[in-house]
Design a protein around this motif. Sequence first.
Motif, PDB file in Angstrom:
ATOM      1  N   LYS A  96      36.404   6.869 -15.559  1.00  0.00           N
ATOM      2  CA  LYS A  96      37.770   6.789 -16.087  1.00  0.00           C
ATOM      3  C   LYS A  96      38.673   6.043 -15.101  1.00  0.00           C
ATOM      4  O   LYS A  96      39.492   5.201 -15.490  1.00  0.00           O
ATOM      5  N   LYS A 120      34.579   9.825 -24.640  1.00  0.00           N
ATOM      6  CA  LYS A 120      35.585   9.216 -23.786  1.00  0.00           C
ATOM      7  C   LYS A 120      36.978   9.362 -24.378  1.00  0.00           C
ATOM      8  O   LYS A 120      37.195   9.130 -25.563  1.00  0.00           O
ATOM      9  N   TYR A 149      39.905   4.026 -21.148  1.00  0.00           N
ATOM     10  CA  TYR A 149      38.516   4.444 -20.924  1.00  0.00           C
ATOM     11  C   TYR A 149      37.972   5.060 -22.202  1.00  0.00           C
ATOM     12  O   TYR A 149      38.540   6.019 -22.727  1.00  0.00           O
TER      13      TYR A 149
END
Length: 410
Positions: A387, A5, A398
């Motif tokens: 996201k 991420k 995120y």
Amino acid sequence: MFTRKLVKTGGFTGLVCAIIIALSVTGCSADKNAPEPDVVGEQSGQSEAGGQAEQSAAGEQYGQSNPPAETEPTTWTFTDTSGKQITLGIPIEKAVVINRNTAEAITLLGAGDRIIATGDNTVKNNPYLGLDSLPEVGETGQVNLETILSLRPQVVFAYTNRPDERLEEKLEPAGIKVIRMNNFLPDQVDEEWKMLGKLFAQEERAAQFLEWKHQIESIPAERIQSIDEGDKKSVMALSAGFLNSNGGYRVFPSESLGGEPGVGEGYATILAGGKDAADLQWNPAEASTTIMVDEEYVLTRNPDVITLHGTWLGGYEAVDAEPLEEAFSNIVSISSIDQLNAGKNREVYFFHTNFIGSDKRYIGVLQLAKWLYPDRFEDVDPGAYAKEYFEQWLGVPYQGIWYYSFKENH
């Protein structure tokens, strides 16, 4: 490769005020059936997160930076998810939330500043909500009623099946309403969002969020219609923690008693276009959301795909897939997974509970559908929706590991 991420400078809106309370909160032992959804046999591994981010420009796109207009208090009579009729002055200004799914929903609505205490391991499992400075009233199996009474909230939000009715018996004589909702079961969540929108005078934002959610849900729904029943992959949804601890099997059923949708982890199989390898029905009156079966049952059902679920692996603060790989290696060594079609073909996928058995189920379902039928979802990126959820709806960066493919990494 697992999904790494990206962290983006962003913020959390609706900052909660720190509340310093000079009283001793009773510690609670782990209740393995109580946390939502079932985490029987899971291992503790996530550290609590502190701190709150500043408000992001992305959040403004969804109106999170705009405080609600002044609303005149009114009285509303409604029926909560448990079927109980409640008359309450709204909008709610002070709430204790011992349901972490509801805590996230309230925060997303822009009303997080009206949460004055949490429970149900909210800070541990949902650290990005910025509620870590609030009093903790315990897990759903061991709630500190004295602390709740001392805080004098208007309402307490709890699950429909826990804690038991003693919550009402102790709190309602003191003028504290108990509202029961789940915010994770697929057949209930939309109505619960609408209910929360009304309770916190955030109906427009609730409607906007549901529209966004429904658009995502429509993607797998449309693309799996043409799959013949005989061509669907069979899937068994299992507790990752229980399997990792002793090689035992606890199944998340896709169906409830009477043929209704089952718990999120199991019903995700159906929503993603698979068929449930188990023939079990969940009783919603039970605190546990899994049913234990023996090895012979699993070998007989022989699923094409196994999905593993839990909160002790992955999550918002996870940056490394090594713990997932270690857990999988252990599972293979102590269980019969390798004797199943799923194990032989490495069709084994991990999902953090938040992303398929809980409030973000629709994103996890999209990812599962893509893994089950990659040709049908080649152009779809579930991570982009994840996201968007964090950065544009919650207004926080995120990050983390929320799902993981053992097939793609072996």
